[in-house]
Motif scaffolding. Structure first.
Motif, mmCIF file in Angstrom:
data_model
loop_
_atom_site.group_PDB
_atom_site.id
_atom_site.type_symbol
_atom_site.label_atom_id
_atom_site.label_comp_id
_atom_site.label_asym_id
_atom_site.label_seq_id
_atom_site.Cartn_x
_atom_site.Cartn_y
_atom_site.Cartn_z
ATOM 1 N N ILE A 91 1.009 -1.305 -0.025
ATOM 2 C CA ILE A 91 -0.030 0.140 0.109
ATOM 3 C C ILE A 91 0.700 1.172 0.137
ATOM 4 C CG2 ILE A 91 -1.950 1.370 1.355
ATOM 5 C CD1 ILE A 91 -2.741 -1.479 2.409
ATOM 6 N N CYS A 92 1.197 1.858 -1.234
ATOM 7 C CA CYS A 92 1.982 2.928 -1.556
ATOM 8 C C CYS A 92 1.459 4.289 -1.252
ATOM 9 C CB CYS A 92 2.528 2.917 -2.652
ATOM 10 S SG CYS A 92 3.464 1.267 -3.062
ATOM 11 N N GLU A 93 2.012 5.439 -1.577
ATOM 12 C CA GLU A 93 1.323 6.664 -1.214
ATOM 13 C C GLU A 93 0.199 6.833 -2.437
ATOM 14 O OE1 GLU A 93 2.594 11.428 -1.155
ATOM 15 O OE2 GLU A 93 3.993 9.878 -0.498
ATOM 16 N N ALA A 133 12.020 -1.050 -8.963
ATOM 17 C CA ALA A 133 11.633 -0.284 -10.589
ATOM 18 C C ALA A 133 10.900 1.047 -10.285
ATOM 19 C CB ALA A 133 11.084 -1.514 -11.351
ATOM 20 N N HIS A 134 11.219 1.762 -11.025
ATOM 21 C CA HIS A 134 10.490 3.089 -11.246
ATOM 22 C C HIS A 134 10.595 4.164 -12.498
ATOM 23 C CE1 HIS A 134 13.807 5.916 -10.298
ATOM 24 N NE2 HIS A 134 14.275 5.017 -9.700
ATOM 25 N N CYS A 135 9.941 4.867 -12.691
ATOM 26 C CA CYS A 135 9.916 5.728 -13.995
ATOM 27 C C CYS A 135 10.589 6.850 -13.973
ATOM 28 C CB CYS A 135 8.532 5.791 -14.532
ATOM 29 S SG CYS A 135 7.565 4.081 -14.855
ATOM 30 N N MET A 136 10.917 7.188 -12.948
ATOM 31 C CA MET A 136 11.542 8.583 -12.797
ATOM 32 C C MET A 136 12.775 9.099 -13.489
ATOM 33 S SD MET A 136 10.449 9.713 -8.896
ATOM 34 C CE MET A 136 10.690 8.263 -8.067
ATOM 35 N N GLY A 169 5.651 -0.334 -8.282
ATOM 36 C CA GLY A 169 4.696 0.625 -7.848
ATOM 37 C C GLY A 169 3.416 0.573 -8.361
ATOM 38 N N PRO A 170 2.658 1.442 -7.860
ATOM 39 C CA PRO A 170 1.279 1.677 -8.306
ATOM 40 C C PRO A 170 1.023 2.344 -9.811
ATOM 41 C CG PRO A 170 1.423 3.208 -6.832
ATOM 42 C CD PRO A 170 3.020 2.474 -6.920
ATOM 43 N N PHE A 213 5.955 4.906 -7.716
ATOM 44 C CA PHE A 213 6.636 5.389 -6.546
ATOM 45 C C PHE A 213 6.472 6.915 -6.403
ATOM 46 C CE2 PHE A 213 8.357 0.732 -6.818
ATOM 47 C CZ PHE A 213 7.534 0.513 -5.622
ATOM 48 N N THR A 214 6.542 7.325 -5.133
ATOM 49 C CA THR A 214 6.960 8.867 -5.252
ATOM 50 C C THR A 214 8.569 8.870 -5.058
ATOM 51 O OG1 THR A 214 6.955 8.866 -2.560
ATOM 52 C CG2 THR A 214 4.837 9.152 -3.983
#
Length: 241
Positions: free
Chosen positions: A111-113, A166-169, A198-199, A203-204
């Motif tokens: 459960i992410c932000e 893994a993230h897209c930033m 992430g969702p 992720f933030t």
């Protein structure tokens, strides 16, 4: 020809007479049209296979006699996917089904932000896991954890795995495939791997930085922007290689 496989989580010993569930009994009699004397395979999802023959073929309560037992060794690579719950429950169900077929050992719903939906139907999801295990002919059922808040998960993480997020930033990221190739070149006899997904809104930055502070390696899954469940499946495939 591969024997049809059924799930049975009660204790079993060779020579036991085992009463199958109504669903399994119906499938044996009405779908597969098996007869008395035909052989089937059972698993408890804990690494055991049993061969059994049908002694009583009733569509509501078939009975089989257990003839043989085999223990399946655990996987050389233990893979955990920690992935945010998704807004569309059907997409999350699709992910856990396919991840189980691939052979993922553990799935941790986060459960992410930016997680938009927190509804979790544990019994339904367990049934999906069991069906996927049987469909793919495995003897080990993926463990599905209860959902956990991301900050709690990160704070309690012990760092005992090869671990990735893994993230897209924008920023310094390695490609997951390259990292897995690097790990595999070390010829480790047994290793545990985890990746965080992430969702829908990713992720933030704070969540990414919290993971990196816990020694997670930031990775990319490629140049295309993927849906969360697709990213989870790509990650599960790459990290299992």
């Amino acid at each position: 020809m591969e024997l049809p496989l059924f799930f049975h989580d009660d204790p079993i010993s060779v020579n036991d007479l085992v009463s199958l569930s109504p669903d399994a009994s119906k499938h044996i009699g009405q779908v597969l049209r098996l007869r008395t004397g035909d052989a089937i395979k059972l698993t408890d999802g804990k690494g055991n296979f049993w061969i059994a023959t049908i002694t009583s073929n009733d569509k509501k309560n078939s009975i089989v006699r257990v003839l043989d037992h085999t223990i399946v060794p655990g996987p050389e690579i233990s893979v955990t996917i920690a992935i945010s719950l998704l807004k569309n429950a059907g997409r999350f169900e699709w992910f856990i089904e396919k991840a189980t077929e691939i052979g993922v050992s553990k799935i941790i719903p986060l459960i992410c932000e930016r997680t938009e939906r927190q509804h979790f139907r544990a019994e339904r999801l367990k049934n999906i896991l069991i069906s996927a295990m049987l469909q793919s002919g495995q003897a080990r059922l993926a463990r599905l954890h209860d959902p956990i808040e991301y900050p709690k998960f990160i704070s309690e993480w012990d760092g005992s795995h090869h671990q990735f997020i893994a993230h897209c930033m924008d920023g310094d990221k390695k490609h997951l495939a390259d990292e897995i190739a690097r790990i595999n070149s070390g010829h480790v006899d047994h290793d545990a791997r985890i990746i965080l997904i992430g969702p829908e809104g990713d992720f933030t930055r704070d969540e990414v930085e919290a993971a990196i502070a816990k020694k997670f390696i930031a990775v990319s899954l490629g140049s295309n922007r993927l849906r969360a469940e697709t990213a989870g499946l790509v990650a599960a495939t790459l990290i299992s290689l």
